[in-house]
Design a protein around this motif. Structure first.
Motif, PDB file in Angstrom:
ATOM      1  N   GLU A 240      -0.430  -4.553  -1.982  1.00 24.80           N
ATOM      2  CA  GLU A 240      -1.371  -3.370  -2.290  1.00 24.80           C
ATOM      3  C   GLU A 240      -2.734  -3.950  -2.463  1.00 24.80           C
TER       4      GLU A 240
ATOM      5  N   CYS B 159       1.077  -1.139  -0.016  1.00 24.11           N
ATOM      6  CA  CYS B 159      -0.022   0.153   0.040  1.00 24.11           C
ATOM      7  C   CYS B 159       0.832   1.364   0.044  1.00 24.11           C
TER       8      CYS B 159
ATOM      9  N   CYS C 161       0.160  -4.647   4.902  1.00 24.25           N
ATOM     10  CA  CYS C 161       0.259  -3.543   3.976  1.00 24.25           C
ATOM     11  C   CYS C 161       1.395  -2.989   3.435  1.00 24.25           C
TER      12      CYS C 161
END
Length: 353
Positions: free
Chosen positions: A326, A309, A322
């Motif tokens: 993603e 992410c 995270c």
């Protein structure tokens, strides 16, 4: 005449997407490499709605808007994606063919711009030719699209000036430098609506204007939507303006749409930590100063992005997943509320605490 009268068969189809963006990615060539300005964006704009694109500078909002009208600079490339536009037959009121804007030829693209989709740019003064009167610039636009000329054009333009709360006789023969910033912006909005497009894109239309002029522009836009019923994409980093004008809000971060929902849900029950951070950073009349907080860190380098992410280096909820995976944009418990976050349930609880 309103679009409800022009399109009697489709005026009730509020869920019909007039524009569908699918898997769209856009990059710019720079000295250090390719800047990933837009990444795998999927987004719909429904008939008659106002969709706000919000996010920090550099999140990809303007690039997305420019590609919809195919006005990206020469150093841009579009490696993948579709922009599907739903045409409507004005005479019969029925649905016309769906066209992929990415594949339009020169002539078809000219017809799409302004007749089907118009864009109001951020710097109104730069959008006008400084040595031409407003009347000449309307005439140039009309001539380029085979639209009415002479007295008919003047009457149509003055009708639009009334709608945007300008004095037609004063504005029609004026040069751009003779108008204030707010007046130029409203003239640009009127010019964008000259050919009755179904979709209007506004890129930061109130930037660099004082608060009273901003208020005037917002009132004008709301009145125009009521009377003409066009769809609108409102690009802004000003959340208060988006909250007032939009029906739905799409939050962009690092080139991706990370949350989409109706305006009430976005501001009252946001799920993505980035959207939450944006809202918490905005002071209100009832907010105590101790409750205002900025988002830590800086936006990522769009050439060398972090893994997982892209918000995780700034997110207080980030975990190992995270940092390595993603998330995709997926529905929450509300199918119309989409979010790209592994921790959205925790983020939601943190916001309501």
């Amino acid at each position: 005449m309103t679009q409800a009268a022009i399109y009697p068969e489709v005026s009730h189809r509020a869920e019909i997407p007039i524009l569908s963006i699918r898997n769209l990615s856009i990059s710019y060539q720079a000295k250090r490499g390719w800047v990933q300005a837009v990444r795998n964006v999927n987004l719909d704009v429904r008939m008659g709605e106002a969709l706000a694109l919000i996010g920090e500078s550099g999140s990809g909002k303007t690039t997305l808007g420019l590609e919809i009208v195919r006005l990206l600079p020469s150093n841009a490339r579009v490696p993948q994606g579709e922009i599907l536009y739903q045409k409507i037959k004005k005479n019969s009121g029925g649905l016309g063919p769906t066209v992929d804007v990415m594949n339009l030829g020169t002539q078809a693209l000219r017809q799409f711009r302004w007749k089907e989709c118009a864009m109001v740019f951020q710097a109104a003064l730069n959008a006008f030719n400084p040595v031409l009167r407003v009347s000449d610039q309307f005439a140039d636009t009309a001539r380029a699209h085979g639209y009415k000329q002479g007295r008919e054009l003047e009457e149509r333009a003055k009708e639009l000036f009334h709608l945007v709360r300008l004095e037609p006789e004063r504005v029609w023969k004026a040069y751009p430098h003779e108008l204030s910033g707010g007046m130029r912006q409203r003239v640009l909005i009127a010019l964008g609506l000259l050919l009755e497009p179904q979709l209007l894109i506004l890129d930061e239309p109130t930037t660099a204007l004082d608060i009273l002029t901003q208020r005037n522009i917002m009132d004008v836009l709301k009145d125009l939507r009521t009377q003409l019923n066009f769809s609108m994409i409102f690009i802004s980093h000003d959340l208060s303006l988006a909250a007032e004008l939009a029906d739905r809000v799409a939050t962009m971060y690092a080139g991706r749409v990370v949350e989409v929902s109706d305006v009430y849900t976005t501001f009252k029950h946001p799920h993505h930590p980035y959207t939450i951070g944006l809202i918490k950073a905005v002071p209100t009349l009832t907010t105590h100063k101790d409750n205002i907080s900025s988002i830590p860190g800086s936006p990522p380098d769009l050439i060398n992005m972090p893994a997982g992410c892209k918000f995780h280096p700034r997110c207080p909820l980030a975990d190992d997943r995270c940092r390595h995976e993603e998330p995709n944009l997926e529905p929450t418990t509300n199918p119309d509320h989409l979010v790209a976050c592994w921790k959205w349930k925790t983020a939601r609880l943190d916001m309501t605490a």
